[in-house]
Design an enzyme around this catalytic site. Structure first.
Site, PDB file in Angstrom:
ATOM      1  N   CYS A  77      -6.883  -2.467  50.937  1.00  0.00           N
ATOM      2  CA  CYS A  77      -7.837  -2.081  50.136  1.00  0.00           C
ATOM      3  C   CYS A  77      -7.439  -1.072  49.197  1.00  0.00           C
ATOM      4  CB  CYS A  77      -9.198  -1.744  50.927  1.00  0.00           C
ATOM      5  SG  CYS A  77     -10.422  -0.855  50.021  1.00  0.00           S
ATOM      6  N   CYS A 228     -13.765  -2.999  44.015  1.00  0.00           N
ATOM      7  CA  CYS A 228     -12.662  -3.517  44.899  1.00  0.00           C
ATOM      8  C   CYS A 228     -11.609  -3.411  44.419  1.00  0.00           C
ATOM      9  CB  CYS A 228     -13.127  -5.101  45.262  1.00  0.00           C
ATOM     10  SG  CYS A 228     -11.629  -5.750  46.282  1.00  0.00           S
TER      11      CYS A 228
END
Length: 326
Positions: A77, A228
């Site tokens: 991430c 994201c």
């Protein structure tokens, strides 16, 4: 058990950070999953998109693992890596560090501020693969680059890539972005389906002007998110491949949580991406946790604010004013 944590965010993609090296927590993956389910629930607990677990590493300065709010583990991430990287750098008293992730050891370093008084970090996003087997995507072909998937949409053209999380991207119009199309596609691909057996992150990209794009992402294991990091990185790469943006140049990537910058590099057919953005600490807290048949969360025993989010709100205002032009 007392657990210390930090609430943090990258582009308002928010996380709880737990340093396993500082406490004798003895967490296994079942407990990490249960903690994510219990603490990330915005209706009953602190609320977050996931938990960042900082651990010792034999091959890097630290290891980080991320568990999504639904209890699943993500391989990477980008927004979370900035926050984890800042924590590790400050703990070590350095401006850069190597962080071990599930797929690669990645460099994190302090960067000049992306906006006034915003703690900013640059992280490496790699490896990058267009091989469908790496996502996986079940099609009788090796790659999907600007191709059609009529079972999903007759009007959109898709590119699939892993960075290393799996991503499906499409460049869309304002009307398509504001429609229900993205949610319909994302729900279909993140429930049992024949194309993406493990699910996939779905991003709609809107071209704004040279050097600037907007990205909206349905994140696997989370749902629609403010931002994201790997999706913004993958989306920037796609626009460079299509000659909408330039390699080796910083691209402003706007999102619902603010903005970041991405720069795409290519060497001998291998792509890497620099993701540059905020790593904002909101507060530190101490919780009483009991592991039984389910995780029991007690009251917050201590909480201390970092007072950093007010500055980030100014970046958000700047981003919104820019997007309103389009």
């Amino acid at each position: 058990m007392l657990i210390d944590l930090i609430k943090c965010h990258g582009s308002n993609n928010d996380f709880l950070l737990i340093d396993e090296t500082e406490g004798n927590y003895k967490l296994d993956d079942f407990k990490r999953r249960d903690l994510a389910l219990a603490l990330c629930d915005r209706n009953t607990s602190l609320g977050a998109d996931g938990i960042l677990f900082i651990r010792n590493s034999k091959v890097a300065d630290a290891q980080y693992r991320i568990f999504n709010s639904d209890g699943t583990e993500a391989s990477m991430c980008g927004n979370g890596l900035r926050c984890a990287g800042r924590y590790v750098c400050e703990k070590l008293g350095r401006d850069e560090a190597i962080i071990e992730t599930l797929k690669a050891n990645l460099k994190v370093k302090k960067h000049e501020e992306i906006f006034i008084d915003i703690p900013t970090y640059q992280v490496e996003i790699s490896p990058v693969s267009f091989k469908l087997e790496d996502l996986p995507l079940n099609l009788d072909q090796e790659t999907l680059i600007q191709g059609k998937l009529p079972q999903l949409s007759e009007e959109l053209t898709f590119t699939a890539l892993a960075v290393p999380n799996p991503h499906l991207t499409a460049i869309v119009s304002k009307e398509q972005l504001e429609s229900d199309l993205q949610e319909e596609i994302s729900q279909k691909l993140n429930n049992p389906n024949d194309l993406f057996p493990d699910g996939v992150n779905v991003s709609f990209i809107r071209l704004l002007e040279k050097g600037s794009i907007y990205v909206n992402t349905f994140e696997r294991g989370v749902g629609f998110t403010n931002a994201c990091g790997t999706a913004m990185s993958a989306s920037t790469l796609v626009t460079c491949l299509l000659n909408e943006n330039e390699f080796e140049q910083p691209i402003n990537v706007y999102n619902n949580g603010g903005m970041v910058q991405c720069s795409v590099h290519e060497k001998n057919g291998v792509y890497t991406i620099d993701l540059i953005g905020n790593a904002t600490f909101l507060y530190s807290a101490q919780l009483e946790i009991e592991f039984d048949e389910e995780v029991m969360v007690g009251e917050i025993l201590e909480q201390e604010d970092f007072n950093e989010d007010e500055n980030y709100s100014l970046l958000q205002e700047h981003a919104k004013k820019y997007l309103n032009q389009f």
